[in-house]
Write a protein that holds these residues in place. Sequence first.
Motif, PDB file in Angstrom:
ATOM      1  N   ARG A 125     -36.663   4.624  12.921  1.00 28.64           N
ATOM      2  CA  ARG A 125     -37.291   4.541  11.626  1.00 28.64           C
ATOM      3  C   ARG A 125     -36.658   3.939  10.507  1.00 28.64           C
ATOM      4  NH1 ARG A 125     -34.414   9.018  13.640  1.00 28.64           N
ATOM      5  NH2 ARG A 125     -32.977  10.162  12.271  1.00 28.64           N
ATOM      6  N   ASP A 126     -35.147   3.762  10.581  1.00 29.00           N
ATOM      7  CA  ASP A 126     -34.600   3.437   9.622  1.00 29.00           C
ATOM      8  C   ASP A 126     -34.763   1.631   9.368  1.00 29.00           C
ATOM      9  OD1 ASP A 126     -33.196   5.625   8.804  1.00 29.00           O
ATOM     10  OD2 ASP A 126     -31.497   5.086   9.700  1.00 29.00           O
ATOM     11  N   ALA A 127     -34.802   1.026  10.498  1.00 25.85           N
ATOM     12  CA  ALA A 127     -35.241  -0.460  10.484  1.00 25.85           C
ATOM     13  C   ALA A 127     -36.721  -0.355  10.126  1.00 25.85           C
ATOM     14  CB  ALA A 127     -34.969  -0.862  11.724  1.00 25.85           C
ATOM     15  N   LEU A 128     -37.578   0.492  10.395  1.00 28.07           N
ATOM     16  CA  LEU A 128     -39.093   0.310  10.074  1.00 28.07           C
ATOM     17  C   LEU A 128     -39.418   0.786   8.665  1.00 28.07           C
ATOM     18  CD1 LEU A 128     -40.649   2.375  12.963  1.00 28.07           C
ATOM     19  CD2 LEU A 128     -41.112  -0.265  12.355  1.00 28.07           C
ATOM     20  N   ALA A 129     -38.217   1.711   8.029  1.00 27.84           N
ATOM     21  CA  ALA A 129     -38.551   1.864   6.634  1.00 27.84           C
ATOM     22  C   ALA A 129     -38.246   0.605   5.973  1.00 27.84           C
ATOM     23  CB  ALA A 129     -37.769   2.956   6.252  1.00 27.84           C
ATOM     24  N   ARG A 130     -36.979  -0.008   6.217  1.00 29.06           N
ATOM     25  CA  ARG A 130     -36.617  -1.178   5.565  1.00 29.06           C
ATOM     26  C   ARG A 130     -37.281  -2.492   5.569  1.00 29.06           C
ATOM     27  NH1 ARG A 130     -32.403  -5.156   7.144  1.00 29.06           N
ATOM     28  NH2 ARG A 130     -32.012  -4.092   8.994  1.00 29.06           N
ATOM     29  N   ALA A 131     -38.045  -2.503   6.969  1.00 25.82           N
ATOM     30  CA  ALA A 131     -38.970  -3.628   6.644  1.00 25.82           C
ATOM     31  C   ALA A 131     -40.201  -3.387   6.082  1.00 25.82           C
ATOM     32  CB  ALA A 131     -39.309  -3.906   8.389  1.00 25.82           C
ATOM     33  N   GLU A 132     -40.717  -2.315   5.847  1.00 31.82           N
ATOM     34  CA  GLU A 132     -41.762  -1.901   4.661  1.00 31.82           C
ATOM     35  C   GLU A 132     -41.056  -2.133   3.297  1.00 31.82           C
ATOM     36  OE1 GLU A 132     -45.147   1.590   4.040  1.00 31.82           O
ATOM     37  OE2 GLU A 132     -43.875   1.936   5.596  1.00 31.82           O
ATOM     38  N   TYR A 228     -40.567 -17.446  11.898  1.00 30.66           N
ATOM     39  CA  TYR A 228     -40.566 -16.139  11.224  1.00 30.66           C
ATOM     40  C   TYR A 228     -39.533 -15.012  11.645  1.00 30.66           C
ATOM     41  CZ  TYR A 228     -44.997 -17.872   9.513  1.00 30.66           C
ATOM     42  OH  TYR A 228     -45.928 -18.571   8.645  1.00 30.66           O
ATOM     43  N   ALA A 229     -38.779 -15.531  12.896  1.00 30.27           N
ATOM     44  CA  ALA A 229     -38.171 -14.603  13.489  1.00 30.27           C
ATOM     45  C   ALA A 229     -36.697 -14.394  12.753  1.00 30.27           C
ATOM     46  CB  ALA A 229     -37.535 -14.684  15.014  1.00 30.27           C
ATOM     47  N   VAL A 230     -35.968 -13.120  12.449  1.00 32.56           N
ATOM     48  CA  VAL A 230     -35.065 -12.656  11.748  1.00 32.56           C
ATOM     49  C   VAL A 230     -34.174 -12.141  12.221  1.00 32.56           C
ATOM     50  CG1 VAL A 230     -36.594 -13.137   9.560  1.00 32.56           C
ATOM     51  CG2 VAL A 230     -36.390 -10.823  10.620  1.00 32.56           C
ATOM     52  N   ASP A 231     -32.841 -12.232  11.918  1.00 33.42           N
ATOM     53  CA  ASP A 231     -31.767 -11.365  12.499  1.00 33.42           C
ATOM     54  C   ASP A 231     -31.601 -10.102  11.607  1.00 33.42           C
ATOM     55  OD1 ASP A 231     -29.547 -10.396  13.157  1.00 33.42           O
ATOM     56  OD2 ASP A 231     -28.368 -11.507  12.232  1.00 33.42           O
ATOM     57  N   ALA A 245     -34.622  -3.907  16.253  1.00 31.16           N
ATOM     58  CA  ALA A 245     -34.697  -4.094  14.728  1.00 31.16           C
ATOM     59  C   ALA A 245     -35.145  -5.602  14.460  1.00 31.16           C
ATOM     60  CB  ALA A 245     -33.185  -4.061  14.184  1.00 31.16           C
ATOM     61  N   ASP A 246     -34.415  -6.410  15.290  1.00 27.99           N
ATOM     62  CA  ASP A 246     -34.883  -7.805  15.264  1.00 27.99           C
ATOM     63  C   ASP A 246     -36.476  -7.966  15.426  1.00 27.99           C
ATOM     64  OD1 ASP A 246     -32.243  -8.635  14.524  1.00 27.99           O
ATOM     65  OD2 ASP A 246     -32.114  -9.552  16.550  1.00 27.99           O
ATOM     66  N   ALA A 247     -37.080  -7.306  16.441  1.00 28.07           N
ATOM     67  CA  ALA A 247     -38.585  -7.143  16.711  1.00 28.07           C
ATOM     68  C   ALA A 247     -39.346  -6.816  15.376  1.00 28.07           C
ATOM     69  CB  ALA A 247     -38.861  -6.620  17.832  1.00 28.07           C
TER      70      ALA A 247
END
Length: 368
Positions: A125-132, A228-231, A245-247
Amino acid sequence: MRPARNAALIAPFLIAACAFSACAAAQKHPKKTPSRQAAAQPPQAGPAYASRPDAMAFADDLAERRGLSREWVRQAIGQARLLPGVPRLMLPPPRGTAKNWRAYRARFIEPVRIRAGMRFWQNNRDALARAEREYGVPAEIIVGILGVETLYGEQTGTYRVMDTLATLAFDFPAAHPRAAERQAYFRGELEQFLSHCDRTGVEPFTPRGSYAGAMGMPQFMPSSWVQYAVDFDGDSRIDLWNSPADAIGSVASYFKGYGWQPGMPVWYPVRFADDGARVDMQTLLAPDILPTFGVQRFMALGALLDGDADSHAGPLALVELQNGGDAPTYVAGTENFYAITRYNWSSYYAMAVSELGRAVAAARLVAP
């Protein structure tokens, strides 16, 4: 981004953890000869491409244009093997095959995938929220993509990417209606793959993926990986097989690159004017899924929107989803709907991604 594909079932590879990584310290000096062990013949493989003059000419040209070791490129392409079953998988269905949105939807919006999506969302959830926050792409769209593509990493594919890309670069089926265009595309992907392997030191025969050469949880083709891939987990390498998280960050990065509009819905429900004579279906369907019509023009042609949709800012497309012998389903696709089709060129795919994401989000709201 890439052609439609069916990833083979496989648990994620530990061996792929470093494959196609962006900058792992151990990968600074690429091997100049692909290992014989890594190049062991896969099951049901055809001949190696070392005996094909067209493949070797491509290798020489690639090495010269990209400044790569000629010997290394020839070894890599020469050890790749024809996979006889792969070209057949690229052919479209026979003419007259009925499309069925309801059947397609049922493959992806089903209990197992929804439960897996809930777990994935909770665990990340944290990675998804940060990506948003950083990219403007909603968590439910990212969850929908990863669920449809690989069931959150459970189905990433077992084909050696080197073999699939070589097969499609040199033996793309001539019967395909766009054979020349698609073969050129796969030659470009093979070039991107080998160039990236050279830069990072990845053994070309290590990465596994789909029958089209797509890799990792999000099934990125090599060109999309490079661009487009990111660390996103901050460990100084990109691992789309084993780093959720990378995905997540890479999918969000991809959509931002293709013009995702933050806050814009993917689609709206559509109904048609009661006076059938007012509905100009020919004009509405002519642009296919490319958003073309402003709201007022869209409605003037007889495709009506309800509620807040009539204040939508931006072009719309009338998207037709066939249901076999039953009446089609119609929606108004926005620019974000079109952005999802850049990931996979199918309106059915885009709807499945949207619907799965919505279903997972709704299930989370009522979960104990």
